[in-house]
Structures are given as C-alpha cells and as structure tokens.
Design a protein around this motif. Structure first.
Motif, PDB file in Angstrom:
ATOM      1  N   GLN A  69     -14.677  -4.838 -10.006  1.00  0.00           N
ATOM      2  CA  GLN A  69     -13.991  -3.852  -9.165  1.00  0.00           C
ATOM      3  C   GLN A  69     -14.999  -2.864  -8.578  1.00  0.00           C
ATOM      4  N   LYS A  70     -15.943  -2.424  -9.366  1.00  0.00           N
ATOM      5  CA  LYS A  70     -16.967  -1.494  -8.883  1.00  0.00           C
ATOM      6  C   LYS A  70     -17.783  -2.123  -7.764  1.00  0.00           C
TER       7      LYS A  70
ATOM      8  N   LEU B 149     -21.545  -5.086  -0.589  1.00  0.00           N
ATOM      9  CA  LEU B 149     -20.381  -5.973  -0.582  1.00  0.00           C
ATOM     10  C   LEU B 149     -20.642  -7.188   0.299  1.00  0.00           C
TER      11      LEU B 149
ATOM     12  N   LYS C 259       0.830  -1.207   0.000  1.00  0.00           N
ATOM     13  CA  LYS C 259       0.000   0.000   0.000  1.00  0.00           C
ATOM     14  C   LYS C 259       0.863   1.255   0.000  1.00  0.00           C
TER      15      LYS C 259
ATOM     16  N   ILE D 212     -10.604  -9.940   2.231  1.00  0.00           N
ATOM     17  CA  ILE D 212     -11.698  -8.980   2.354  1.00  0.00           C
ATOM     18  C   ILE D 212     -12.923  -9.651   2.968  1.00  0.00           C
TER      19      ILE D 212
ATOM     20  N   SER E 119     -15.617  -2.432  -4.501  1.00  0.00           N
ATOM     21  CA  SER E 119     -15.231  -1.158  -3.887  1.00  0.00           C
ATOM     22  C   SER E 119     -16.413  -0.297  -3.484  1.00  0.00           C
TER      23      SER E 119
ATOM     24  N   ASN F 163      -9.882  -1.348   3.216  1.00  0.00           N
ATOM     25  CA  ASN F 163     -10.645  -0.461   2.339  1.00  0.00           C
ATOM     26  C   ASN F 163      -9.826  -0.083   1.114  1.00  0.00           C
ATOM     27  N   TRP F 164      -8.509   0.098   1.303  1.00  0.00           N
ATOM     28  CA  TRP F 164      -7.642   0.334   0.142  1.00  0.00           C
ATOM     29  C   TRP F 164      -7.607  -0.895  -0.757  1.00  0.00           C
TER      30      TRP F 164
ATOM     31  N   ARG G   4      -9.753  -3.304  -1.291  1.00  0.00           N
ATOM     32  CA  ARG G   4     -10.963  -3.612  -2.061  1.00  0.00           C
ATOM     33  C   ARG G   4     -11.196  -2.643  -3.224  1.00  0.00           C
ATOM     34  N   GLU G   5     -10.416  -1.575  -3.266  1.00  0.00           N
ATOM     35  CA  GLU G   5     -10.519  -0.630  -4.373  1.00  0.00           C
ATOM     36  C   GLU G   5      -9.562  -0.946  -5.521  1.00  0.00           C
ATOM     37  N   GLN G   6      -8.733  -1.967  -5.353  1.00  0.00           N
ATOM     38  CA  GLN G   6      -7.727  -2.268  -6.373  1.00  0.00           C
ATOM     39  C   GLN G   6      -8.350  -2.974  -7.576  1.00  0.00           C
TER      40      GLN G   6
END
Length: 282
Positions: free
Chosen positions: A152-153, A162, A64, A84, A156, A113-114, A116-118
């Motif tokens: 991805q959407k 989720l 990260k 996750i 995130s 949280n970072w 799951r945005e990848q």
C-alpha cells in the motif's frame, strides 16, 4: 482526526460485499435489498471495484463517495491495480474491460489518486480479516497485514516510483515467498498473493492458470490456498474467485465473489450474524 473518527464509529449493520466489477445496477439493487442507510450502516468491499460491468465510472464514483463519508471501506483487487497501471500509461486498456469512460472523466485523477491509497487488507471486526484473493498458508495474518501495508505504501507513494514499480508488479511465473525478498520482487510477490492467488503448493508457490471450480482437475501438487492446513485466529473473507460462486464457507474462510459480472450474483455477508444476502439476474 477525521480517519480516527470514522474508524471509531458504531454502525447499525455492517456488510462485506464481493467483487463489484463495475456492476452499478446490481450494487444499487443490493443496497436497496439490504435497506442500506449510509448514515447508520457500513459496507466493506472485497476489491475489483471496476472492470467488465456496465458502468465502472459510476461504480467507482459511488464507492469513493461512500468511503469519503465513512460508510464504506474497500481493499484493492487485481483489476483495481490494473486500472491504476492503465491510468499511468504503463499498459493499454484490456479490450474486455469497460473502463475507458474513467480516463475521459474530469475527475479521473481525483478518483485514481484516491484508489491507489486504498489498503490491500483490513479487519472488519475482531473475528475477521478481508483481502481480495486471500492469505497464503505460509503467512500468518500478522505477516499478511504487515506485507499489505508495504505494498500500500508503494502504490500510494511518489508517482515516479509508482511508474517504475507497476510494469514489474505482475508475472505469470511465481517466485514463491521468502522473507529475504527485496524491492520489486518482494512487492510482486505480495501483490500476487493478496490479489491474484487461487491455487498454491504446500510451500506457497502460486499457480496462475487455473480459474475453474473445486470439482475441476487442478495441476498436480496444487490445491486452493484455503485447503492447506494453517492456524488462523480470524476468519478470512475474500473475493476474486468467481467460479466458487460464493459457496465456500467454513470456520476459517468465507468466499464472497458470486460472479455477478458473469451473470451470477452479487453477495453481501452481514458481520453481526453471518447472514448472506444475494442479488442476481434470475
């Protein structure tokens, strides 16, 4: 603006590295061998940042950190999505995964949280595409890019959504692919292809039990996804399949999981000239 600035940077060297699996020592040692300079160079990771190595927490924190300064981009692997799911209380930690320190860490929520945005698919340069497990023969690369962005959407987005998705995201029974798939079935199929795939049949139906090498007997009608004919305008870089020992290389594909966590090697592929650099515990 920050993301655009990072994307437009020019780097001295760019390397694609296979599955880290929490092998923090090997990751740092490989970066030393590469003479990696985070102010000039860039790492692309093939996913599975965490799981069974000696220090998943330190590995995740360093990945990260490097990402935040524009020196690294990763795709998500199946172990990352599992992490996750454990974080969200959807499933218990797997006994063999050494990830419990992550959930006890004060920065756990920030890290996850970072994570799951990848993305699940990226383009390291104009000749290659990177995803954790590969791209099935029944998808074009443009298809894969579009579907990866859909998943991805979902990963995130809203946490309630989720939490509803995660328990249904994986299944040992492949449903195959259809453009008509919607909802959970569609997201599950995308996740299976991009993060779990090894073998498939000629129609892209997956087989999940086989994890051995190419010389071992495979279930009838199935073969490695990259052995089916498919027109590709980019070389597919992938990890996930440790038994290949990062030995598969052709004009169309390049395997990068050297099985470091199993006593093998951590492998880096230099984009500029195709050089392969390995670190192992020989």
């Amino acid at each position: 603006m920050k993301d655009q600035q990072l994307t437009n940077r020019t780097y001295r060297h760019e390397y694609v590295i296979g599955d880290l699996q929490g092998c923090f020592f090997a990751f740092n040692r490989l970066l030393e061998i590469l003479d990696f300079d985070e102010t000039q160079d860039k790492i692309w990771l093939a996913g599975d940042i965490v799981a069974r190595g000696e220090d998943s927490l330190a590995t995740l924190r360093e990945v990260k950190r490097l990402s935040d300064i524009g020196a690294l981009t990763t795709v998500l692997g199946n172990h990352d999505i599992t992490l996750i799911a454990v974080w969200r209380g959807i499933m218990p930690p797997k006994p063999k995964d050494k990830t419990l320190p992550i959930f006890a860490a004060p920065d756990c929520d920030e890290l996850l949280n970072w994570l799951r945005e990848q993305p699940l698919l990226v383009f390291p340069d104009d000749k290659t595409v990177l995803t954790h497990a590969g791209i099935p023969p029944n998808w074009s690369i443009d298809d894969a890019d579009r579907y990866a962005k859909e998943l991805q959407k979902a990963l995130s987005g809203d946490l309630d959504d989720l939490d509803e998705l995660l328990p249904k995201l994986y299944s040992k029974k492949s449903e195959g692919w259809s453009n008509e798939l919607r909802g959970v079935k569609r997201m599950r199929a995308i996740a299976n292809y991009l993060t779990r795939m090894r073998l498939c049949d000629e129609n892209g139906v997956l087989e999940f039990s086989f994890k051995e090498g190419l010389l071992d007997e495979m279930p009838k009608g199935f073969r490695p996804w990259f052995m089916w004919d498919a027109a590709r305008e980019r070389r597919i870089l992938f990890g996930h399949w440790a038994a290949l020992k990062a030995q598969i290389a052709s004009a169309n594909v390049r395997a990068l999981d050297g099985g470091c966590v199993w006593g093998g090697e951590l492998v880096a592929y230099r984009l500029s000239d195709g050089a392969v650099i390995r670190f192992g515990d020989d």
